[in-house]
Design a protein around this motif. Structure first.
Motif, short mmCIF file in Angstrom:
data_model
loop_
_atom_site.label_atom_id
_atom_site.label_comp_id
_atom_site.label_asym_id
_atom_site.label_seq_id
_atom_site.Cartn_x
_atom_site.Cartn_y
_atom_site.Cartn_z
N ALA A 263 -0.41 3.78 11.78
CA ALA A 263 -1.09 2.49 11.95
C ALA A 263 -2.57 2.59 11.62
O ALA A 263 -3.18 1.63 11.12
N GLN A 264 -3.17 3.75 11.84
CA GLN A 264 -4.61 3.92 11.63
C GLN A 264 -4.96 4.38 10.22
O GLN A 264 -6.09 4.21 9.78
N GLU A 265 -4.01 4.96 9.49
CA GLU A 265 -4.33 5.54 8.19
C GLU A 265 -3.68 4.84 7.00
O GLU A 265 -4.32 4.62 5.97
N LEU A 266 -2.40 4.49 7.11
CA LEU A 266 -1.70 3.94 5.95
C LEU A 266 -2.25 2.60 5.47
O LEU A 266 -2.24 2.34 4.26
N PHE B 250 7.82 -1.15 12.79
CA PHE B 250 6.85 -0.09 13.06
C PHE B 250 5.73 -0.61 13.96
O PHE B 250 5.27 0.12 14.85
N VAL B 251 5.29 -1.82 13.74
CA VAL B 251 4.32 -2.43 14.65
C VAL B 251 4.90 -2.49 16.05
O VAL B 251 4.24 -2.17 17.04
N ILE C 225 14.12 1.94 16.59
CA ILE C 225 13.59 2.63 15.41
C ILE C 225 14.09 4.07 15.47
O ILE C 225 14.39 4.59 16.56
N ASP C 226 14.22 4.71 14.31
CA ASP C 226 14.61 6.11 14.27
C ASP C 226 13.71 6.93 15.19
O ASP C 226 12.48 6.76 15.20
N GLU C 227 14.30 7.84 15.97
CA GLU C 227 13.52 8.55 16.98
C GLU C 227 12.37 9.36 16.38
O GLU C 227 11.29 9.45 16.96
N GLY C 228 12.58 9.96 15.20
CA GLY C 228 11.49 10.72 14.59
C GLY C 228 10.27 9.87 14.32
O GLY C 228 9.13 10.30 14.52
N PHE C 229 10.49 8.62 13.90
CA PHE C 229 9.38 7.70 13.67
C PHE C 229 8.74 7.24 14.97
O PHE C 229 7.59 6.83 14.99
N SER C 230 9.50 7.28 16.08
CA SER C 230 9.05 6.62 17.32
C SER C 230 7.96 7.37 18.08
O SER C 230 7.39 6.84 19.01
N ASN C 231 7.69 8.59 17.68
CA ASN C 231 6.69 9.42 18.36
C ASN C 231 5.32 8.74 18.41
O ASN C 231 4.87 8.14 17.45
N GLY D 124 12.77 0.79 6.58
CA GLY D 124 12.49 -0.43 7.31
C GLY D 124 11.34 -1.22 6.70
O GLY D 124 11.30 -1.47 5.50
N ASN D 125 10.40 -1.59 7.57
CA ASN D 125 9.23 -2.35 7.13
C ASN D 125 8.01 -1.47 6.86
O ASN D 125 6.88 -1.96 6.77
N LEU D 126 8.23 -0.15 6.71
CA LEU D 126 7.10 0.76 6.56
C LEU D 126 6.20 0.44 5.38
O LEU D 126 4.97 0.54 5.50
N PRO D 127 6.73 0.01 4.21
CA PRO D 127 5.83 -0.31 3.09
C PRO D 127 4.79 -1.38 3.42
O PRO D 127 3.74 -1.44 2.76
N ASP D 128 5.04 -2.21 4.43
CA ASP D 128 4.06 -3.23 4.80
C ASP D 128 2.74 -2.61 5.25
O ASP D 128 1.68 -3.22 5.09
N TYR D 129 2.79 -1.41 5.81
CA TYR D 129 1.56 -0.73 6.19
C TYR D 129 0.70 -0.41 4.97
O TYR D 129 -0.52 -0.55 4.99
#
Length: 545
Positions: A91-94, A122-123, A77-83, A106-111
């Motif tokens: 995972a807790q808010e979206l 992202f999971v 995953i892109d390093e900025g996202f990986s933090n 990526g699969n971010l809209p699934d959140y």
């Protein structure tokens, strides 16, 4: 400590000694970092041991070995996202009624839609982050046993110092195992006794790992520093807070309620911690929250520094991502950044939690509405959804952060610390545990705590706590107003039985514009396919995945 412990990553020469980047957590739980410096040299010097401990804290804040990017801890995953903090927040808010993100990476809209599966990148990144951190903690704990310290000829005084560090590492491991069972349920498990390079980790039940976390936190309590002894280090107050959270959610994790224990440990924080509410709510989310009166409310922060801990995750994300549209004009003066990223907005369900909505007199209602619609019919249109101005890279007195352009910086990186645990959360947990029947507290004291929080917000005082379901709904709504966008909401909604239910919906829940109920399996994230393939000891936590 803020500038000399978790923040000064440039000084950690030996910490380029960490694990190589990983694309899956298999084996990470029982491996040892590859050190440039020999462990027997590093771990016989308490100063160097403290630096290694600092990297365990920093793993919550940074994404790799080179800030802001270039040598990531994990791959895939892109390093900025990986933090870690950025992943945890998303995972807790979206997936909840509080936030939505416009990006299509990526699969971010699934959140946004609660439609993820076991191949969601992202999971997978959240899962890998958790177990990467656990692996680092396991190695630190292996290297700091009494037997190892004796072999290395350490003095009794140095041993005592390192025992405190070891307890902190055990706390950080317990924190990540809590995140693991909260999000993934039954998970692979290894502690410091696992043979390095040995068998693949076995999967343990959620209840078994719950017991491990509980036992660990009670075991280390005596070795941790007193509450507020040194800012941003895990101390007794942080330990008691995590125990409170563990017990408040025990029925979800184990099937057995533990509200008596939740009241007990909340009381430990409230009566022995020496904490106090910040007079100004907004100052909890400013650059000087480590120095102003806000510091007295923060129990456990993830620290940031615009010059020394550069990252595209964590607070860099939380300050930049809500800024865009008409708000971008105010980016420099009001937010201490060069410009916004146009990503996250508030869902209408969060706006409606405040009397008067965006125009509420509640001081916590930090909505920006110019050029923004209240309702969201298109996830990817940033102008839909009110913007949130909670997190800023300016101080309580309006001074911009150290990396702001006015200070000769880039205008990218943030000084504000993230308050992972704070006093108002503990007060609200006390209220909830009492209302759920926990003994050792009183409804009178619970009402006092709730009204203290509301008084700071300028909200109307309650004459009494409603009983039963109405009282619990009151607490849940107060948690939304007080703690929104602080990484609590998914766990709260699951505890209240509302996360997947069709009785309470929000925009794009289940992929429908108006929202709809979803299958119960979404109360847990799936074990990533990568680990299921690599480790035959693992089973998926729900057959629906």
């Amino acid at each position: 400590m803020k500038n000399k412990f978790t923040r000064t990553l440039g000084a950690l020469a030996m910490v380029a000694l960490l694990l190589p980047a990983v694309s899956s957590c298999i084996g990470d739980l029982d491996q040892t970092p590859e050190f440039d410096a020999v462990p027997d040299v590093v771990y016989r010097d308490p100063a160097q041991v403290k630096q290694v401990l600092a990297r365990l804290y920093a793993t919550l804040a940074v994404s790799g070995q080179q800030g802001p990017a270039g040598q990531p801890d994990i791959t895939g995953i892109d390093e900025g996202f990986s933090n870690y903090l950025r992943q945890y927040w998303m995972a807790q808010e979206l997936p909840t009624d509080e936030a939505i993100i416009a990006w299509n990476d990526g699969n971010l809209p699934d959140y946004n839609k609660l439609t993820w599966n076991a191949n969601n990148n992202f999971v997978r990144a959240m899962y890998d982050r958790i177990f990467y951190q656990i692996a680092l903690c396991n190695e630190f704990i292996r290297q700091t046993t009494d037997a190892r310290m004796t072999e290395r000829g350490l003095s009794d005084a140095d041993k005592a110092t390192i025992r405190v560090y070891r307890a902190e590492a055990r706390f950080l491991r317990a924190l990540s195992y809590w995140h693991a069972i909260d999000m993934f349920g039954n998970v692979p498990f290894a502690d410091e006794t696992a043979a390095v390079g040995g068998d693949l980790p076995q999967q343990r039940s959620r209840a078994e790992v719950f017991t491990f976390i509980e036992t660990e936190l009670k075991a280390i309590e005596g070795d941790l520093m007193a509450p507020r002894a040194e800012y941003a280090r895990a101390d007794k107050g942080a330990c008691w807070t995590l125990l409170t959270k563990l017990y408040l959610n025990a029925q979800v994790y184990t099937g057995t309620p533990r509200y008596n224990e939740a009241v007990f440990y909340a009381n430990e924080v409230l009566t022995k911690g020496g904490y106090s509410l910040s007079p100004a709510y907004r100052n909890l989310f400013r650059t000087d929250n480590n120095r102003s009166a806000a510091r007295n409310e923060i129990i456990f922060p993830v620290t940031s520094d615009g010059r020394n801990t550069k990252t595209y995750g964590g607070m860099t994300f939380l300050v930049h991502a809500p800024v865009g549209g008409a708000l971008d004009v105010f980016a420099a003066d009001s937010f201490g950044i060069a410009g916004g990223w146009g990503g996250i907005r508030a869902k209408s369900t969060l706006v409606d939690k405040f009397d008067g909505g965006a125009n509420s007199s509640d001081r916590r209602a930090m909505f920006f509405t110019t050029g923004q619609s209240r309702d969201i019919t298109d996830i990817f249109t940033f102008s839909q959804g009110y913007l949130m101005t909670k997190y800023r890279n300016i101080s309580s007195t309006g001074v911009q952060g150290s990396d702001a352009k006015v200070n000769g910086g880039e205008g990218n990186f943030i000084d504000t610390d993230f308050p992972m645990f704070r006093l108002a959360d503990v007060e609200l947990m006390y209220v909830e545990a009492v209302l759920r029947g926990g003994t050792g507290g009183t409804t009178g004291q619970a009402l006092n705590y709730l009204n203290d929080i509301r008084r700071r917000a300028g909200a109307t005082q309650l004459a009494a706590l409603p009983a039963g379901a109405q009282g619990l709904q009151t607490v849940l709504d107060e948690r939304a107003r007080e703690l929104y966008w602080e990484g609590h909401r998914r766990t709260d909604l699951i505890r209240f039985g509302l996360f997947t239910s069709g009785t309470y919906v929000w925009p794009f829940k289940g992929g429908a514009t108006a929202g709809q109920g979803v299958a119960a399996r979404f109360n847990l994230f799936p074990i990533p396919t990568t680990d299921l393939v690599a480790n035959p000891n693992l089973q998926q936590n729900d057959p629906g995945y």
